[in-house]
Design a protein around this motif. Structure first.
Motif, PDB file in Angstrom:
ATOM      1  N   ARG A 108       0.838  -1.227  -0.032  1.00 16.66           N
ATOM      2  CA  ARG A 108      -0.242   0.011   0.082  1.00 16.66           C
ATOM      3  C   ARG A 108       0.903   1.145   0.119  1.00 16.66           C
ATOM      4  N   VAL A 109       1.869   1.114   0.836  1.00 21.40           N
ATOM      5  CA  VAL A 109       2.937   2.394   0.696  1.00 21.40           C
ATOM      6  C   VAL A 109       3.449   2.493  -0.712  1.00 21.40           C
ATOM      7  N   SER A 110       3.884   1.500  -1.191  1.00 21.57           N
ATOM      8  CA  SER A 110       4.362   1.579  -2.699  1.00 21.57           C
ATOM      9  C   SER A 110       3.243   2.160  -3.760  1.00 21.57           C
ATOM     10  N   GLU A 111       2.104   1.811  -3.750  1.00 32.23           N
ATOM     11  CA  GLU A 111       1.003   2.128  -4.647  1.00 32.23           C
ATOM     12  C   GLU A 111       0.879   3.766  -4.092  1.00 32.23           C
ATOM     13  N   THR A 112       0.876   4.214  -2.836  1.00 31.81           N
ATOM     14  CA  THR A 112       0.785   5.524  -2.617  1.00 31.81           C
ATOM     15  C   THR A 112       1.962   6.641  -3.333  1.00 31.81           C
ATOM     16  N   VAL A 113       3.259   5.980  -2.908  1.00 32.96           N
ATOM     17  CA  VAL A 113       4.431   6.473  -3.404  1.00 32.96           C
ATOM     18  C   VAL A 113       4.413   6.672  -4.862  1.00 32.96           C
ATOM     19  N   VAL A 114       4.082   5.711  -5.716  1.00 30.04           N
ATOM     20  CA  VAL A 114       4.007   5.872  -7.069  1.00 30.04           C
ATOM     21  C   VAL A 114       2.876   6.879  -7.391  1.00 30.04           C
ATOM     22  N   ALA A 115       1.706   6.890  -6.902  1.00 28.31           N
ATOM     23  CA  ALA A 115       0.550   7.807  -7.071  1.00 28.31           C
ATOM     24  C   ALA A 115       1.009   9.161  -6.866  1.00 28.31           C
ATOM     25  N   ALA A 116       1.841   9.500  -5.592  1.00 29.69           N
ATOM     26  CA  ALA A 116       1.923  10.935  -5.479  1.00 29.69           C
ATOM     27  C   ALA A 116       3.393  11.400  -6.119  1.00 29.69           C
ATOM     28  N   LEU A 117       4.359  10.705  -6.444  1.00 29.68           N
ATOM     29  CA  LEU A 117       5.458  11.144  -7.176  1.00 29.68           C
ATOM     30  C   LEU A 117       5.162  11.303  -8.713  1.00 29.68           C
ATOM     31  N   CYS A 118       4.267  10.317  -9.104  1.00 32.11           N
ATOM     32  CA  CYS A 118       3.799  10.493 -10.753  1.00 32.11           C
ATOM     33  C   CYS A 118       2.891  11.578 -10.817  1.00 32.11           C
ATOM     34  N   ARG A 119       2.128  12.112  -9.720  1.00 32.41           N
ATOM     35  CA  ARG A 119       1.327  13.340 -10.105  1.00 32.41           C
ATOM     36  C   ARG A 119       2.347  14.370  -9.921  1.00 32.41           C
ATOM     37  N   ARG A 120       3.250  14.539  -9.021  1.00 29.42           N
ATOM     38  CA  ARG A 120       4.150  15.518  -8.892  1.00 29.42           C
ATOM     39  C   ARG A 120       4.986  15.777  -9.994  1.00 29.42           C
ATOM     40  N   ILE A 121       5.251  14.932 -10.835  1.00 28.55           N
ATOM     41  CA  ILE A 121       6.385  14.913 -12.061  1.00 28.55           C
ATOM     42  C   ILE A 121       5.016  15.701 -13.014  1.00 28.55           C
ATOM     43  N   PHE A 122       4.042  14.760 -13.201  1.00 30.02           N
ATOM     44  CA  PHE A 122       3.280  15.370 -14.318  1.00 30.02           C
ATOM     45  C   PHE A 122       2.701  16.904 -14.110  1.00 30.02           C
ATOM     46  N   ASN A 123       2.162  16.918 -12.907  1.00 32.72           N
ATOM     47  CA  ASN A 123       1.888  18.533 -12.436  1.00 32.72           C
ATOM     48  C   ASN A 123       2.966  19.642 -12.637  1.00 32.72           C
ATOM     49  N   ALA A 124       4.258  19.152 -12.573  1.00 31.91           N
ATOM     50  CA  ALA A 124       5.478  20.085 -12.681  1.00 31.91           C
ATOM     51  C   ALA A 124       5.905  20.362 -14.262  1.00 31.91           C
ATOM     52  N   ARG A 125       5.378  19.020 -14.785  1.00 32.26           N
ATOM     53  CA  ARG A 125       5.748  19.435 -16.289  1.00 32.26           C
ATOM     54  C   ARG A 125       4.479  20.165 -17.111  1.00 32.26           C
ATOM     55  N   ARG A 126       3.514  19.834 -16.432  1.00 34.34           N
ATOM     56  CA  ARG A 126       2.363  20.633 -17.049  1.00 34.34           C
ATOM     57  C   ARG A 126       2.331  22.260 -16.788  1.00 34.34           C
ATOM     58  N   LYS A 127       2.793  22.305 -15.608  1.00 28.66           N
ATOM     59  CA  LYS A 127       2.939  23.895 -15.148  1.00 28.66           C
ATOM     60  C   LYS A 127       4.007  24.544 -16.054  1.00 28.66           C
ATOM     61  N   ASN A 128       5.042  23.817 -16.230  1.00 25.89           N
ATOM     62  CA  ASN A 128       6.313  24.291 -17.026  1.00 25.89           C
ATOM     63  C   ASN A 128       5.809  24.524 -18.692  1.00 25.89           C
ATOM     64  N   VAL A 129       5.033  23.541 -19.370  1.00 23.14           N
ATOM     65  CA  VAL A 129       4.699  23.620 -20.656  1.00 23.14           C
ATOM     66  C   VAL A 129       3.448  24.547 -20.790  1.00 23.14           C
ATOM     67  N   LYS A 130       2.366  24.020 -19.980  1.00 22.20           N
ATOM     68  CA  LYS A 130       1.190  24.931 -20.193  1.00 22.20           C
ATOM     69  C   LYS A 130       1.066  26.310 -19.517  1.00 22.20           C
ATOM     70  N   GLU A 131       1.744  26.420 -18.333  1.00 18.17           N
ATOM     71  CA  GLU A 131       1.764  27.817 -17.882  1.00 18.17           C
ATOM     72  C   GLU A 131       2.837  28.616 -17.892  1.00 18.17           C
ATOM     73  N   GLU A 132       3.946  27.930 -18.526  1.00 16.67           N
ATOM     74  CA  GLU A 132       5.094  28.704 -18.926  1.00 16.67           C
ATOM     75  C   GLU A 132       5.703  29.229 -17.804  1.00 16.67           C
ATOM     76  N   LYS A 133       5.550  28.436 -16.781  1.00 17.10           N
ATOM     77  CA  LYS A 133       6.345  29.001 -15.297  1.00 17.10           C
ATOM     78  C   LYS A 133       7.436  28.075 -15.451  1.00 17.10           C
ATOM     79  N   ILE A 134       8.577  28.402 -16.035  1.00 22.43           N
ATOM     80  CA  ILE A 134       9.829  27.942 -16.127  1.00 22.43           C
ATOM     81  C   ILE A 134      10.600  27.656 -14.748  1.00 22.43           C
ATOM     82  N   THR A 135      10.637  28.822 -13.810  1.00 23.57           N
ATOM     83  CA  THR A 135      11.223  28.633 -12.510  1.00 23.57           C
ATOM     84  C   THR A 135      10.587  27.733 -11.578  1.00 23.57           C
ATOM     85  N   GLU A 136       9.291  27.216 -11.607  1.00 31.21           N
ATOM     86  CA  GLU A 136       8.422  26.281 -10.754  1.00 31.21           C
ATOM     87  C   GLU A 136       8.318  24.996 -11.200  1.00 31.21           C
ATOM     88  N   GLY A 137       8.113  24.737 -12.543  1.00 33.80           N
ATOM     89  CA  GLY A 137       7.788  23.526 -13.056  1.00 33.80           C
ATOM     90  C   GLY A 137       9.417  22.685 -12.940  1.00 33.80           C
TER      91      GLY A 137
END
Length: 506
Positions: A340-369
């Protein structure tokens, strides 16, 4: 080199031929051959998928043709290779013929140079996977933009060489200064070192202990981590998370415990101990505690404290730019983690990576994503993206989203599994490149065929006969489906089988 002559009926998709005397050693399964198209004379390239022994009655005139072609008939029996048509070379790719193949046409081996030309990839943007299984001199390279940008899957039974193959891909991508994050359930990748790229390993304890921001956890993550919660405890946790989100700039499990403590004191009537009453409006405390008993608040507090004692979920977590750094292989070692910890770690880190890339590309926030694409490798993917709806895990939804939208934001996904028929079909179908090794389970074979558009019946039929270290590669990263012998690794290999007899003898 002419190796035979077409016999019997032909179609635009397949034909048969008999072997010329002396050419037997050149005609083998997975060999590439060509015949002239009946009208244009252009070479029609095909691949031998099977060889059967035939004993057919031939017309007299055809027998004379066979004799003229020096075909040897031994007591009426002769081997007949079955060829699948791949197409005619046109503008660097293959297109299906329109005019068909005439019986009696000569069959020749495809020249090495032709195969090199067909399989050629831009060296600066490709990954060397190995060599053609039928010809060691022909390299097979994969288009990295297609492999990463449109996702890939490595599928095989246990012991066929999945992790070894993924290690080869990692070596190739690190040579291109990639950012790779591997979720490693068996400790097979943590010893990979590929200078000048860096390797960073996060584990569940020790010096480089993984940490996840508690604020990144959703209610479903908490429910997965604390499976023994009652429905009223889940409702209370939902309220506490909403309070933390509304009234705190950031929070961790200690803040949640503080909120629960305030609710407990308020419910008990000891308002003097409500240290957060200046932060939390009394009206809100009254509304929440009206629906909850002291026993519910106390029980949830104990469960959150138990989670806090793990020391994984805190206020900030490891910076995402450190986890997914450029020119770095990051291994998330989950070999010591609870499922269960593994499932949560995968979910949390994948969300962070996806959101960081989305922020960088879509919102053009180079310093944040995240300023560069990331390639995520997920071992035992069927555990994190299960096929059955009732086996809902917190990681499946974000993996589905990455599979659907990741290419727009530079988040690539490589799913690795030994149980293909337990994988979520939506995720598997979005993987546009398939590296399939030996698979003998009929249900796995059928599921792969149904879920992946580029996998045909003849590909599935070849899977049980693949040797260890051999794979069939299909999809957008390679110009035509090919059987590959995976090249030797340059890095240290983990996850080898244990020699039981030698271990006992020691």
């Amino acid at each position: 080199m002419t190796v035979g002559q077409v016999i019997g009926s032909t179609t635009l998709n397949s034909y048969r031929f008999v072997i010329r005397s002396g050419a037997e050693k050149h005609v083998k399964r997975e060999e590439f051959v060509s015949v002239p198209e009946s009208v244009t004379g252009r070479p029609v390239i095909g691949i031998i998928k099977d060889i059967v022994t035939a004993n057919e009655l031939l017309p007299d005139e055809f027998c004379r043709d066979l004799k003229a072609a020096e075909i040897v008939l031994s007591e009426g029996e002769y081997p007949v290779p079955l060829v699948k048509v791949l197409g005619i070379e046109e503008d660097g790719s293959l297109v299906m013929p329109r005019y068909g193949i005439a019986p009696g046409s000569p069959v020749s081996l495809v020249e090495d140079e032709t195969l090199r030309r067909l399989l050629h990839q831009d060296e600066g943007k490709s990954a060397s996977l190995g060599q053609l299984a039928s010809r060691d001199s022909i390299p097979v390279c994969l288009d990295i933009n297609e492999l990463v940008g449109k996702h890939c899957a490595v599928l095989a039974m246990t012991g066929a060489g999945k992790s070894y193959t993924v290690g080869v891909i990692i070596e190739e991508l690190l040579a291109k200064k990639a950012s790779i994050v591997v979720f490693d359930l068996h400790g097979e990748y943590k010893n990979i070192e590929y200078p000048p790229a860096a390797t960073k390993v996060y584990g569940m304890d020790g010096k480089n202990k993984l940490s996840i921001p508690a604020g990144d956890l959703s209610l479903s993550d908490f429910i997965n981590l604390i499976p023994d919660m009652t429905s009223t405890q889940k409702d209370l946790l939902d309220e506490a998370l909403n309070i933390a989100y509304r009234f705190y700039d950031n929070y961790d499990l200690a803040v949640l415990l503080e909120i629960l403590g305030t609710l407990y004191d308020y419910k008990k009537g000891d308002n003097k101990k409500s240290v957060n009453e200046s932060v939390l409006p009394p009206g809100l405390l009254k509304e929440v505690t009206k629906k909850m008993g002291l026993s519910t608040i106390g029980a949830l507090t104990r469960r959150i404290r138990r989670l806090d004692n793990m020391g994984i979920f805190n206020m900030e977590g490891a910076p995402i730019r450190e986890i997914a750094a450029k020119n770095q292989l990051t291994v998330i070692d989950l070999s010591e983690a609870d499922e269960r910890v593994s499932e949560t770690v995968v979910a949390a880190l994948c969300r962070r990576i996806f959101n960081a890339r989305r922020k960088n590309v879509k919102e053009e926030k180079i310093t944040e994503g995240l300023p560069h694409p990331v390639f995520i490798v997920l071992e035992e993917a069927h555990n994190f993206a299960p096929r059955m709806a009732e086996e809902n895990t917190p990681s499946r939804s974000i993996l589905r989203r990455i599979a659907r939208e990741g290419r727009k934001f530079g988040v690539g996904l490589c799913i690795v599994s030994q149980r293909s028929n337990k994988l979520d079909s939506d995720i598997l179908s979005q993987c546009n490149t398939q590296i399939i090794m030996k698979v003998v389970n009929p249900s796995d074979q059928e599921y792969i065929r149904q879920s992946v558009e580029s996998v045909t019946e003849d590909v599935v039929n070849d899977l049980p006969g693949l040797a260890r270290g051999e794979a069939i590669v299909v999809g957008s990263a390679v110009k035509l489906p090919v059987p590959v012998r995976i090249r030797r690794r340059k890095t240290r290999v983990g996850g080898q089988d244990i020699d039981v007899v030698e271990a006992w003898s020691k």
